[in-house]
Design an enzyme around this catalytic site. Sequence first.
Site, PDB file in Angstrom:
ATOM      1  N   ASP A 176       0.849  -1.187   0.000  1.00  9.98           N
ATOM      2  CA  ASP A 176       0.000   0.000   0.000  1.00  9.98           C
ATOM      3  C   ASP A 176       0.887   1.241   0.000  1.00  9.98           C
ATOM      4  O   ASP A 176       2.037   1.204   0.436  1.00  9.98           O
ATOM      5  CB  ASP A 176      -0.972   0.011   1.176  1.00  9.98           C
ATOM      6  CG  ASP A 176      -0.377  -0.587   2.447  1.00  9.98           C
ATOM      7  OD1 ASP A 176       0.861  -0.655   2.558  1.00  9.98           O
ATOM      8  OD2 ASP A 176      -1.145  -0.981   3.333  1.00  9.98           O
TER       9      ASP A 176
ATOM     10  N   GLU B  76      -6.054   3.101   3.335  1.00 16.34           N
ATOM     11  CA  GLU B  76      -6.657   3.691   4.535  1.00 16.34           C
ATOM     12  C   GLU B  76      -8.061   4.216   4.268  1.00 16.34           C
ATOM     13  O   GLU B  76      -8.786   4.544   5.195  1.00 16.34           O
ATOM     14  CB  GLU B  76      -5.771   4.824   5.062  1.00 16.34           C
ATOM     15  CG  GLU B  76      -4.369   4.394   5.491  1.00 16.34           C
ATOM     16  CD  GLU B  76      -4.364   3.546   6.754  1.00 16.34           C
ATOM     17  OE1 GLU B  76      -5.442   3.367   7.360  1.00 16.34           O
ATOM     18  OE2 GLU B  76      -3.289   3.050   7.126  1.00 16.34           O
TER      19      GLU B  76
END
Length: 371
Positions: free
Chosen positions: A68, A127
Amino acid sequence: MLNEFIAIRRDLHQIPETGYKELKTQAYLLDYISKLPNEFLEIKKWRTGILVLVKGTNPGKTIGYRTDIDALPITEETGLPFESKHAGNMHACGHDLHMSIALGVLTHFASKPAKDNLLFVFQPAEEGPGGAKPIMESAEFSEWRPDTIYGLHIAPEYKVGQIAIKPGLLFANTSELFISFKGKGGHAAYPHLANDMVVAASAFVGQMQTIISRNIDPMDSAVITIGRIHGGEIQNVIAETAFLDGTIRTLSPETMEIVWTRLKQLAKGWEEAYQCEVEFHPGSDYYQVDNDPVETEEFIHFLEEQYPESYVPARSAMTGEDFGYFLSEIKGFMFWLGVDSEYSLHHAKLSPKEEAIPFAIDVLVNFLESK
């Protein structure tokens, strides 16, 4: 001399960007990748993410590795000389380390390709609002869809050199919770002429916890946390509106369904009791991270043989990760990488030990070469 990938981590740490705004991050990654030997590389952009295929020497399958790349809207308080230059944003979940590790592994295989194809997925928006599911549904990913996929997440509670993993459930199902209450405002001196939404929302916060204690099997587990509450605008006016922002965590999709069903039933009762409107607003939902037992046991065996001091049996955690969407369709696993920080994930003072970066690169390179 500073390790190259620790230096990269420090560069990335200074330019944190939130979901689908990772333009500088994407540019930095592309600039680095473009300088690698390109004989075996193919590169695609997807929104603010990147996919890199390293063609194998005699491919029979494709092995995926996902990292990520986004940050959090947190003001950094580490005092580090390389702290965030983007006010209000911080790599407080370790994605800067994740990226530098992925680049380290990619760098090795760009020069020394494996037998099978390797797909590196630099995924935005973990997120929020969630990048895993959309990138999986993209044409770019579909063309290079891997047969297996792996990932890691830093863990402040483990020492550098430790790797924690378990077969089966590692991370929970998560669902963002946004609730609005609308009633009737009025003068603070005449509460009987108004419907106070601060009172309604406050009572709802307490009552929703009975869902956990009275509707969920005690041998199961679930969490409802409200992290933000806002109501009204001034001290002498009864609030016409109030808002709750929070998160739900469960160990199964079935338990998540129970929690949501009860929340909506509770809201109907609140509308009657407090003469108001209660509305739920959409947020991100993350599927559980469920490690494939065969793949995980193979990795544990590899660790026990090659890094005998490193393996730590993990416990299921209520943290959430949209990597679960990959594992819902593709076999693989995620593991915790020890970084030994006194501050937790999402803390403004999180400061992982950087020695974990070269260690993780070494482990992943050796594991992928063993496949």
